[in-house]
Design a protein around this motif. Structure first.
Motif, short mmCIF file in Angstrom:
data_model
loop_
_atom_site.label_atom_id
_atom_site.label_comp_id
_atom_site.label_asym_id
_atom_site.label_seq_id
_atom_site.Cartn_x
_atom_site.Cartn_y
_atom_site.Cartn_z
N LEU A 150 0.84 -1.20 0.00
CA LEU A 150 0.00 0.00 0.00
C LEU A 150 0.88 1.25 0.00
O LEU A 150 1.92 1.29 0.65
CB LEU A 150 -0.90 0.01 1.23
CG LEU A 150 -1.98 -1.08 1.29
CD1 LEU A 150 -2.74 -0.95 2.60
CD2 LEU A 150 -2.94 -0.95 0.12
N PRO A 151 0.50 2.31 -0.72
CA PRO A 151 1.30 3.55 -0.71
C PRO A 151 1.20 4.24 0.65
O PRO A 151 0.16 4.21 1.31
CB PRO A 151 0.65 4.39 -1.81
CG PRO A 151 -0.74 3.87 -1.93
CD PRO A 151 -0.68 2.41 -1.60
N ARG A 152 2.32 4.88 1.07
CA ARG A 152 2.37 5.58 2.34
C ARG A 152 1.83 6.99 2.19
O ARG A 152 2.00 7.63 1.14
CB ARG A 152 3.81 5.67 2.85
CG ARG A 152 4.38 4.37 3.35
CD ARG A 152 5.81 4.59 3.83
NE ARG A 152 5.85 5.51 4.94
CZ ARG A 152 5.76 5.15 6.21
NH1 ARG A 152 5.63 3.89 6.55
NH2 ARG A 152 5.82 6.07 7.17
N GLU A 153 1.16 7.47 3.25
CA GLU A 153 0.69 8.86 3.26
C GLU A 153 1.86 9.81 3.45
O GLU A 153 1.93 10.86 2.82
CB GLU A 153 -0.32 9.05 4.39
CG GLU A 153 -0.93 10.44 4.43
CD GLU A 153 -1.77 10.67 5.68
OE1 GLU A 153 -2.22 11.80 5.86
OE2 GLU A 153 -1.97 9.71 6.44
N LYS A 154 2.82 9.43 4.29
CA LYS A 154 3.99 10.26 4.59
C LYS A 154 5.26 9.50 4.22
O LYS A 154 5.25 8.27 4.15
CB LYS A 154 4.01 10.62 6.09
CG LYS A 154 2.84 11.50 6.49
CD LYS A 154 2.86 11.80 7.96
CE LYS A 154 1.66 12.67 8.35
NZ LYS A 154 1.62 12.94 9.79
N PRO A 155 6.37 10.22 4.00
CA PRO A 155 7.61 9.53 3.62
C PRO A 155 8.15 8.66 4.75
O PRO A 155 7.82 8.86 5.93
CB PRO A 155 8.57 10.68 3.30
CG PRO A 155 8.03 11.86 4.01
CD PRO A 155 6.54 11.68 4.02
N VAL A 156 8.99 7.73 4.38
CA VAL A 156 9.59 6.82 5.37
C VAL A 156 10.49 7.63 6.29
O VAL A 156 11.30 8.44 5.82
CB VAL A 156 10.41 5.72 4.66
CG1 VAL A 156 11.03 4.77 5.68
CG2 VAL A 156 9.53 4.95 3.69
N PRO A 157 10.36 7.47 7.61
CA PRO A 157 11.19 8.26 8.53
C PRO A 157 12.66 7.93 8.37
O PRO A 157 13.05 6.77 8.27
CB PRO A 157 10.66 7.87 9.91
CG PRO A 157 9.98 6.56 9.72
CD PRO A 157 9.44 6.57 8.33
N VAL A 158 13.47 8.98 8.34
CA VAL A 158 14.92 8.82 8.21
C VAL A 158 15.49 8.44 9.57
O VAL A 158 15.10 9.03 10.59
CB VAL A 158 15.56 10.14 7.71
CG1 VAL A 158 17.07 9.99 7.54
CG2 VAL A 158 14.92 10.56 6.40
N PRO A 159 16.38 7.46 9.63
CA PRO A 159 16.96 7.11 10.94
C PRO A 159 17.76 8.26 11.52
O PRO A 159 18.45 8.99 10.80
CB PRO A 159 17.86 5.91 10.62
CG PRO A 159 18.10 5.98 9.15
CD PRO A 159 16.90 6.61 8.56
N LYS A 160 17.64 8.44 12.83
CA LYS A 160 18.33 9.55 13.50
C LYS A 160 19.84 9.33 13.48
O LYS A 160 20.30 8.20 13.69
CB LYS A 160 17.86 9.67 14.95
CG LYS A 160 16.43 10.18 15.08
CD LYS A 160 16.06 10.32 16.55
CE LYS A 160 14.63 10.83 16.70
NZ LYS A 160 14.25 10.96 18.11
N PRO A 161 20.61 10.38 13.23
CA PRO A 161 22.08 10.21 13.25
C PRO A 161 22.56 9.94 14.67
O PRO A 161 21.98 10.41 15.64
CB PRO A 161 22.60 11.56 12.74
CG PRO A 161 21.49 12.52 12.99
CD PRO A 161 20.21 11.75 12.89
#
Length: 343
Positions: free
Chosen positions: A95-106
């Motif tokens: 299924l398509p996401r409503e929001k982008p994939v969260p970027v891992p915290k540095p």
């Protein structure tokens, strides 16, 4: 049991069709139980869609939901914490996401250091045993602060500290400094992660100022002295602005008042001046009077002594012997005249 490529689970149907769990479809409804997705590709009835649109769409939604629930009951189950849970299979559709994939915290500075040194991040327990209070105290939170107050109800003043210092106030200031330091470190970590240049000490960098702004700031700093920049050293590269233009920048703009407001303001100023009662300092007044009397007495004494000295000088001149004539006396008279001229 299947009929016409459609899964059908037959139970005893009730008279109300809305309560039936048996659904008949011409084309098979594609189901993905892992994503709780049902795709119905059957053709819609255009006549019913025009006449009774809402009811027709509700019936289709109800039938497709029933097929999805029926497929869930066919999944293998297990018991988890006293409840029956179905094991979902792997999903077939993405299924398509409503929001982008969260970027891992540095990683933070400490995490990088721990990884380089091989330090394992062991979770500490939430509570600690306090030997003084004889109870379990949480590591963080308001209960920890209450326990600290209960434990440190008295603080010993060290020998090298003023005995009248408030140790509780000093401890609170140290805690505030620690909190500020931690917050500054946290902001530095965020800036480092976002690749923003931050100085090692002092305040974070500001926007670059233009040469005109820097020049005017330097001139304002020069005239901000007691001598208005008269004795301040001046650079040859510095463009000197007129003092009038610099002072105009600092000049306040008073609000324009109406006649009534101005009259009211002046009356308030006069009232505030009249209400002020002069404070009489008796000790100061007595000391002033004594000082004035002493100065007058000392001046009178000086005048009397001067008069006495003048009288003695006159008497000495009258009673003294006159110098005799001759060369020696002429030379004496010449030296006396020369001495007067020098004076």
């Amino acid at each position: 049991m299947t009929e016409g490529n459609t899964k059908v689970i037959k139970f005893e149907d009730t008279q109300d069709p809305s309560k039936s769990i048996t659904v008949n479809k011409i084309l098979e409804v594609k189901i993905d139980t892992a994503m709780l997705l049902a795709l119905d590709t059957n053709e819609l009835d255009s006549k019913r869609l025009k006449e009774e649109k809402d009811e027709y769409l509700k019936e289709i939604a109800r039938d497709n939901t029933q097929i999805l629930i029926n497929s869930m009951w066919e999944l293998p189950t297990e018991r988890y914490e006293g409840n029956i849970v179905a094991k979902l299979p792997t999903p077939n559709y993405i299924l398509p996401r409503e929001k982008p994939v969260p970027v891992p915290k540095p990683p933070t500075k400490w995490e990088l250091f721990a990884k380089a040194k091989g330090i394992k991040n062991v979770k500490k327990p939430k509570t600690i045993w306090d030997d003084i209070l004889k109870k379990w105290v949480p590591r963080h939170g308001y209960k920890k602060a209450m326990a600290e107050k209960e434990k440190n109800w008295i603080i010993e003043v060290p020998d090298n500290v003023d005995p009248y210092t408030d140790m509780f106030e000093q401890k609170a200031e140290q805690k505030q400094e620690k909190v500020a330091k931690n917050e500054f470190q946290r902001l530095r970590n965020i800036a480092k992660a976002k690749k923003i240049k931050v100085p090692s000490m002092g305040l974070p960098p500001t926007n670059k100022l233009s040469s005109a702004q820097l020049n005017s700031a330097a001139n304002i700093a020069n005239i901000s002295t007691a001598s208005l920049g008269k004795f301040q050293p001046k650079s040859s590269k510095e463009k000197q602005l007129s003092k009038h233009s610099i002072l105009q920048q600092k000049k306040r703009k008073l609000p324009i008042l109406s006649a009534e407001e101005e009259h009211k303001r002046n009356v308030n100023i006069v009232d505030s001046i009249l209400k002020k009662k002069p404070r009489l300092d008796l000790n100061k007044a007595v000391n002033r009077e004594i000082h004035s009397q002493e100065t007058m007495a000392s001046n009178d004494k000086k005048q009397q002594t001067k008069k006495g000295k003048k009288g003695n000088v006159k008497n000495k001149g009258k009673s003294g012997k006159k110098p005799k004539g001759g060369r020696g006396n002429r030379q004496f008279n010449k030296s006396k005249v020369a001495g007067r001229k020098r004076r």
